[in-house]
Structures are given as structure tokens and as C-alpha cells.
Design an enzyme around this catalytic site. Structure first.
Site, PDB file in Angstrom:
ATOM      1  N   LYS A 109      -6.899  -2.718 -12.366  1.00  0.00           N
ATOM      2  CA  LYS A 109      -5.651  -2.215 -12.933  1.00  0.00           C
ATOM      3  C   LYS A 109      -5.262  -3.108 -14.102  1.00  0.00           C
ATOM      4  CE  LYS A 109      -0.861  -1.046 -11.945  1.00  0.00           C
ATOM      5  NZ  LYS A 109       0.186  -0.947 -10.941  1.00  0.00           N
ATOM      6  N   LYS A 132      -7.573   2.075 -13.372  1.00  0.00           N
ATOM      7  CA  LYS A 132      -6.298   2.526 -13.931  1.00  0.00           C
ATOM      8  C   LYS A 132      -5.896   1.684 -15.127  1.00  0.00           C
ATOM      9  CE  LYS A 132      -1.532   2.806 -12.584  1.00  0.00           C
ATOM     10  NZ  LYS A 132      -0.542   2.437 -11.638  1.00  0.00           N
TER      11      LYS A 132
END
Ligand code: PBG
Length: 327
Positions: free
Chosen positions: A196, A248
Site C-alpha cells: 500500500k 493499492k
């Protein structure tokens, strides 16, 4: 000339036959927001078509997701500002908005769809960070993991099938796995936000959850410059017992996604984040881009890069398109 690749592009039927990637509703996960203190759903201006739900409208949305054949629904909680504190207590409270939303959705849809929860503190802390702070205002990794365990156990108890630790603390997956098992939730899975990045494309999300953050998350989320590090984070989460991994944002990180997908032995998800979605909406509103085509293309590209699962705010409309095409 011997080789004519265009031959396979001649008709829609031929193109359909040879398509390597298809969007199927079962691969799509819809992120949703449930907010405390609302009488009616409240539109999020930076995310056209997305709202902060009441518990009732959330349940209706979950039913629509089941009807559309979506694979999952991912819940985020938006508490009252007055309920935020330094450790995000309302996040793990059984009567906190996220756990109430989870319980209502689990009650309404049971096992017909995979119910997931964001397992993070940022929506619930008065400083907006994803963790608890030490005496010098730095995010305290190990103290944060203790709170994540409490969050995860409360979410499992409320009915989540999968918890989704998204705070990028070291060791968060192992800590949550231990905590869930110790509390009797060995069947509750972990969808780990593994790679992330500290992304500017989370902008609209901050409005969606009324984020209290000032500053940034660069001491815990990854530097967008780093590809190898994303793979390392994913490997660690797999070793710590993650049932699924996630990359992400999605569309700007297809290299990381392809690397992770190629080596992971567990399913890999990718999150098309708020900014990726909002940019398409904004350009489409100006007539500069075709919304449906751009969303379908962007999600197709994410699948093509190797994602097994895509979280996207466009999940319902993409599923409708796929379901229509199948008829
Ligand atoms: C953290 C979290 C964020 C998003 C999902 N989980 C925000 C952040 O890391 O700042 C962003 C999702 C999006 O932009 O759509 N709980």
C-alpha cells in the site's frame, strides 16, 4: 504477407472469443461507507455516485450487491467527530458504526456475499493517523498492532468474513492471525493490504470518511518510487498468514501487481482507489472521456496485469454491464 493478426479482430464475435481477460461480477468488490448520525444517505461530492450510508441504506446496497453477483462488499465506518479519540476506541466498540453496519449486513445477506471490513484506525482517531501515537507524536507500530487485534476480533464478532488490515504496520498480519485464533475466529480470513503506497490518489476518500488527518502517512505507507519493496511487503504478509494479498492503488501500480501476482500462492486483489475512479468521473462530466468505456478499460487492465479480485467504486455498474452482456 503470412501473418495477419487483424483477422481475429474482424467481428465482435471473434473478438469476444479470443478475449484473454473478462470482467466477471464475482471478482468485483464494492467499497461502501456507513456513517453515524445520518437520517438519509449523504452524497460524497468528490466521489460521484458514492454516498455515506445509513445502516438501512447500507443493507439495501448490500442486497443490490448480492443481486448483481458481486464477490464482496468492503465496509468503512465513519463515526461522529465527537466519538473520535487518540486510540480510535469507537472502531472496536461493538456499538460503533462500523461494527453495527457489519452486523446488519451480515444479518441481511449471510453467506451470499463475502463481507469484508477495513481494519484500520484512521477513520476513528482524532488525529487521523492509522495508528496510535507515542509521546513524540510518531505512529507506534507495536502498540498499534494491539489495537488492530481488538478491531479485527470485534469485526469478526460482528460478522465479517474477511478483515482487511490497511495500516501498513510491520507484523500486523501475524498479530491479527494470532488474535483471531485466540478469540476462536480461526475461520475469519485476512485480506492484507500488502503493498500500500502513500498515494495522492486517496484524496476523495479522505472526504468520504471525514478524515481528521493533517500531514501524511509516509512513515508507514510505501514510497511510490519502490517496486521491489512492494514485493517484499507482499511476501512478508503471505508468510505471516494472509489469506489474500492486495496491491493499492491499482492502475498506477500494475508493475507491482504483476510481480506480486506472479509469485503469490494466495489470491491477489487490487484496489482501484477513490482518485482513480473520481478522475474518470470528472473527465466524463466534462465530456472529455466516455465514463463506461474508461472504467471498463481501467478494470480490464488491472485484471490483465494479474489481479484475481478488484475493489472498485464502479463494481455495481460494471457487474450490470457484464450481466447484460451475458444475456
Ligand atoms: C485506510 C484506507 C485508506 C483507503 C482505504 N483504506 C486511506 C488512506 O490510506 O489514507 C483509501 C481508499 C481510496 O482512496 O479509495 N483506512
Amino acid at each position: 504477407m503470412i501473418v495477419r493478426p487483424r483477422r481475429l479482430r474482424t467481428t465482435p464475435a471473434l473478438r469476444r472469443l479470443v478475449a484473454e481477460t473478462r470482467i466477471h461480477p464475482a471478482q468485483l468488490v464494492l467499497p461502501v461507507f456507513v456513517a453515524d448520525g445520518l437520517d438519509a444517505p449523504r452524497p460524497i461530492s468528490s466521489l460521484p455516485g458514492v454516498v455515506q450510508h445509513t445502516v438501512d441504506s447500507l443493507v439495501a446496497e448490500a442486497r443490490r450487491a448480492v443481486e448483481a453477483g458481486l464477490g464482496g462488499i468492503m465496509l468503512f465506518g465513519v463515526p461522529l467527530d465527537a466519538d473520535k479519540d487518540a486510540v480510535g476506541s469507537v472502531g472496536s466498540a461493538p456499538d460503533g458504526i462500523l461494527n453495527r453496519g457489519l452486523a446488519a449486513v451480515a444479518d441481511a445477506v449471510g453467506d451470499d456475499i463475502v463481507v469484508m471490513a477495513d481494519t484500520c484506525l484512521d477513520e476513528f482517531t482524532d488525529h487521523g493517523h492509522c495508528g496510535v501515537l507515542d509521546g513524540r507524536g510518531r505512529v507506534d507500530n507495536d502498540a498499534t498492532n494491539e489495537r488492530y487485534v481488538e478491531l479485527a476480533v470485534s469485526q469478526a464478532r460482528a460478522g465479517a468474513h474477511l478483515v482487511g488490515p490497511s495500516g501498513m504496520m510491520d507484523g500486523q498480519v501475524a498479530a491479527i492471525r494470532d488474535g483471531l485464533d485466540a478469540a476462536g475466529f480461526s475461520d475469519t480470513g485476512i485480506l492484507a493490504y500488502s503493498a500500500k503506497y502513500a498515494s495522492a490518489f486517496y484524496g476523495p476518500f479522505r472526504e468520504a470518511v471525514n478524515s481528521a488527518l493533517s500531514g501524511d502517512r509516509r512513515t508507514y505507507q510505501q514510497d511510490p518510487a519502490n517496486r521491489r519493496e512492494g514485493v517484499r511487503e507482499a511476501d512478508l504478509d503471505e508468510l505471516e498468514g494472509a489469506d489474500l494479498l492486495m496491491v493499492k492503488p491499482a492502475g498506477y501500480y500494475l508493475d507491482v501487481l504483476a510481480d506480486v501476482a506472479a509469485r503469490s500462492s494466495v489470491p491477489v486483489a487490487a484496489y482501484q482507489v477513490s482518485g482513480e475512479y473520481a478522475m474518470v468521473c470528472a473527465a466524463a462530466e466534462r465530456g472529455w472521456i466516455n465514463r463506461d468505456a474508461a472504467l471498463a478499460e481501467s478494470v480490464t487492465a488491472i485484471l490483465r496485469a494479474g489481479a484475481d479480485i478488484v475493489l472498485t467504486y464502479a463494481a455495481l455498474e460494471l457487474a450490470d454491464a457484464a450481466n447484460g452482456a451475458r444475456r
